[in-house]
Design a protein around this motif. Sequence first.
Motif, PDB file in Angstrom:
ATOM      1  N   SER A 100       0.820  -1.206   0.000  1.00 16.59           N
ATOM      2  CA  SER A 100       0.000   0.000   0.000  1.00 16.59           C
ATOM      3  C   SER A 100       0.858   1.262   0.000  1.00 16.59           C
ATOM      4  N   VAL A 101       0.375   2.286  -0.731  1.00 18.65           N
ATOM      5  CA  VAL A 101       1.057   3.583  -0.755  1.00 18.65           C
ATOM      6  C   VAL A 101       0.312   4.608   0.090  1.00 18.65           C
ATOM      7  N   CYS A 102      -0.795   4.190   0.706  1.00 17.35           N
ATOM      8  CA  CYS A 102      -1.589   5.126   1.497  1.00 17.35           C
ATOM      9  C   CYS A 102      -0.928   5.386   2.852  1.00 17.35           C
ATOM     10  N   ASP A 103      -1.104   6.601   3.364  1.00 15.04           N
ATOM     11  CA  ASP A 103      -0.575   6.971   4.680  1.00 15.04           C
ATOM     12  C   ASP A 103      -1.520   6.448   5.754  1.00 15.04           C
ATOM     13  N   PRO A 104      -1.069   5.515   6.592  1.00 11.90           N
ATOM     14  CA  PRO A 104      -1.968   4.934   7.595  1.00 11.90           C
ATOM     15  C   PRO A 104      -2.435   5.924   8.648  1.00 11.90           C
ATOM     16  N   MET A 105      -1.712   7.059   8.775  1.00 14.66           N
ATOM     17  CA  MET A 105      -2.070   8.054   9.783  1.00 14.66           C
ATOM     18  C   MET A 105      -2.973   9.140   9.240  1.00 14.66           C
ATOM     19  N   ASP A 106      -3.387   9.027   7.983  1.00 17.02           N
ATOM     20  CA  ASP A 106      -4.383   9.921   7.388  1.00 17.02           C
ATOM     21  C   ASP A 106      -5.676   9.137   7.179  1.00 17.02           C
ATOM     22  N   LYS A 148      -5.079   3.194   9.162  1.00 18.37           N
ATOM     23  CA  LYS A 148      -4.524   2.120   9.990  1.00 18.37           C
ATOM     24  C   LYS A 148      -5.617   1.306  10.669  1.00 18.37           C
ATOM     25  N   THR A 149      -6.847   1.838  10.727  1.00 21.35           N
ATOM     26  CA  THR A 149      -7.955   1.098  11.331  1.00 21.35           C
ATOM     27  C   THR A 149      -8.738   0.285  10.302  1.00 21.35           C
ATOM     28  N   TYR A 150      -8.381   0.388   9.025  1.00 18.15           N
ATOM     29  CA  TYR A 150      -9.097  -0.326   7.965  1.00 18.15           C
ATOM     30  C   TYR A 150      -8.746  -1.816   7.997  1.00 18.15           C
ATOM     31  N   SER A 151      -9.696  -2.633   7.574  1.00 16.87           N
ATOM     32  CA  SER A 151      -9.403  -4.049   7.352  1.00 16.87           C
ATOM     33  C   SER A 151      -8.549  -4.181   6.096  1.00 16.87           C
ATOM     34  N   GLY A 152      -7.989  -5.393   5.876  1.00 17.24           N
ATOM     35  CA  GLY A 152      -7.168  -5.605   4.693  1.00 17.24           C
ATOM     36  C   GLY A 152      -7.928  -5.343   3.408  1.00 17.24           C
ATOM     37  N   GLY A 153      -9.178  -5.808   3.339  1.00 16.65           N
ATOM     38  CA  GLY A 153      -9.982  -5.588   2.142  1.00 16.65           C
ATOM     39  C   GLY A 153     -10.284  -4.123   1.907  1.00 16.65           C
ATOM     40  N   MET A 154     -10.601  -3.396   2.965  1.00 16.82           N
ATOM     41  CA  MET A 154     -10.878  -1.965   2.842  1.00 16.82           C
ATOM     42  C   MET A 154      -9.638  -1.214   2.368  1.00 16.82           C
ATOM     43  N   ALA A 155      -8.488  -1.573   2.917  1.00 16.72           N
ATOM     44  CA  ALA A 155      -7.250  -0.898   2.540  1.00 16.72           C
ATOM     45  C   ALA A 155      -6.920  -1.133   1.069  1.00 16.72           C
ATOM     46  N   ARG A 156      -7.164  -2.355   0.572  1.00 15.11           N
ATOM     47  CA  ARG A 156      -6.887  -2.627  -0.841  1.00 15.11           C
ATOM     48  C   ARG A 156      -7.859  -1.888  -1.741  1.00 15.11           C
ATOM     49  N   LEU A 158      -9.110   0.970  -1.103  1.00 19.81           N
ATOM     50  CA  LEU A 158      -8.616   2.341  -1.105  1.00 19.81           C
ATOM     51  C   LEU A 158      -7.402   2.475  -2.020  1.00 19.81           C
ATOM     52  N   ASP A 159      -6.510   1.479  -2.014  1.00 22.21           N
ATOM     53  CA  ASP A 159      -5.353   1.500  -2.908  1.00 22.21           C
ATOM     54  C   ASP A 159      -5.789   1.599  -4.367  1.00 22.21           C
ATOM     55  N   VAL A 160      -6.794   0.804  -4.729  1.00 27.93           N
ATOM     56  CA  VAL A 160      -7.295   0.839  -6.102  1.00 27.93           C
ATOM     57  C   VAL A 160      -7.897   2.204  -6.410  1.00 27.93           C
ATOM     58  N   ALA A 161      -8.634   2.765  -5.466  1.00 34.95           N
ATOM     59  CA  ALA A 161      -9.227   4.083  -5.671  1.00 34.95           C
ATOM     60  C   ALA A 161      -8.147   5.141  -5.891  1.00 34.95           C
ATOM     61  N   VAL A 162      -7.046   5.053  -5.147  1.00 34.41           N
ATOM     62  CA  VAL A 162      -5.928   5.987  -5.339  1.00 34.41           C
ATOM     63  C   VAL A 162      -5.373   5.870  -6.755  1.00 34.41           C
ATOM     64  N   GLY A 163      -5.277   4.641  -7.256  1.00 34.11           N
ATOM     65  CA  GLY A 163      -4.780   4.442  -8.612  1.00 34.11           C
ATOM     66  C   GLY A 163      -5.707   4.990  -9.679  1.00 34.11           C
ATOM     67  N   LEU A 164      -6.976   5.197  -9.325  1.00 41.52           N
ATOM     68  CA  LEU A 164      -7.971   5.664 -10.293  1.00 41.52           C
ATOM     69  C   LEU A 164      -8.257   7.156 -10.201  1.00 41.52           C
ATOM     70  N   GLU A 175      -0.779  -8.078  -8.231  1.00 45.84           N
ATOM     71  CA  GLU A 175      -1.202  -8.981  -7.151  1.00 45.84           C
ATOM     72  C   GLU A 175      -2.177  -8.278  -6.195  1.00 45.84           C
ATOM     73  N   PRO A 176      -3.325  -7.818  -6.686  1.00 41.23           N
ATOM     74  CA  PRO A 176      -4.193  -6.962  -5.861  1.00 41.23           C
ATOM     75  C   PRO A 176      -4.850  -7.653  -4.677  1.00 41.23           C
ATOM     76  N   THR A 177      -4.946  -8.987  -4.689  1.00 41.01           N
ATOM     77  CA  THR A 177      -5.647  -9.649  -3.584  1.00 41.01           C
ATOM     78  C   THR A 177      -4.742 -10.514  -2.718  1.00 41.01           C
ATOM     79  N   THR A 178      -3.435 -10.373  -2.873  1.00 41.75           N
ATOM     80  CA  THR A 178      -2.507 -11.146  -2.047  1.00 41.75           C
ATOM     81  C   THR A 178      -2.713 -10.821  -0.566  1.00 41.75           C
ATOM     82  N   GLY A 179      -2.846 -11.849   0.246  1.00 39.01           N
ATOM     83  CA  GLY A 179      -2.995 -11.657   1.686  1.00 39.01           C
ATOM     84  C   GLY A 179      -4.413 -11.446   2.161  1.00 39.01           C
TER      85      GLY A 179
END
Length: 336
Positions: A100-106, A148-156, A158-164, A175-179
């Motif tokens: 993930s490239v998202c800032d967990p503290m934002d 940082k409070t997001y679940s793994g699925g929520m965080a991914r 959000l990652d996709v949304a950032v890319g869009l 590998e968007p669903t690894t883990g």
Amino acid sequence: MSRHSVPGSTPAITAVDLVKTYPGRRGKPPVKALDGLSFGAAAGSVFGLLGPNGAGKSTAVKILSTLSRADSGIAEVAGIDVARHPEKVRASIGFVAQKSVCDPMDTGYENLVLAGRLQGLAGSEAKTRARELLARSALTEAKDRLVKTYSGGMARRLDVAVGLVHRPAVLFLDEPTTGLDPEARADMWDEIESMASAESMTVLLTTHYLDEADRLAAEVAILDGGRILASGSPDELKRELRGDAVIIGVALDADPARARGVLERIPSIWEVSCDARIIRARTDDGAAALPQALAALDAAGVAVASATLARPSLDDVYLRHTGRAYSAADAQEVAA
């Protein structure tokens, strides 16, 4: 957008005879990561890249996304030459890496607004786009929570949304669903399908889940040794394999090599292979061949732990072209 239909023939991604060699480390010989790689991904489609460890998937994505340069060959993304105009390519693509490239503290909202501003969107436009993507990603209720409070699925998601956020013509999903757990993986599949359709873009997907490629990709390419071994729609590739797949797991105290030899002597069974304790084979009539195989193994004193009969899958396609079954371990490519 249907996962198995390619809306048009115009390629959004083109790779022609790409070659990339990395120097050897600590006295080792050079490593040829790509050896004349060629493929094309149609505009508006999801294209899946599959391959074992060291096949060249990561290197191909790095070159197409301007993170690396090919030694030779031609690469174009969104009609732009990657080597000649990398800055134009970067403006036309989104990239969702494994990490993930998202800032967990934002918050999720703050991450998306920042991503929009970094991509050149005006303040009001970035905020509008952030709210739109949060709604589409089912993250509106969590928009003011720290990532940082997001679940793994929520965080991914959000990652996709950032890319869009900047409406790219091409989105790279590495590998968007690894883990992710099975439920989160299924949610991510739905998310990728809906976003690809809504944004009318091309998606290049690398994955080590064959069912993921089967579900999402209009076309897949199997890489090995830096070359494409096979490509086509999942259905086309599976249709090339006639008959049924016989999959037999031998018991811990049984000899897999002996089991393979037994099956190889049955005339109605062919393409017998052994991967650890799993014996795979093909047959025209699975309903008749499976009882025959089990009887032959029992007569030879080979204990069987499991037996499965199935229609051809992408795993069978992969086995046909590479000579080995696909696994998650195969697909975790060593970063060069």
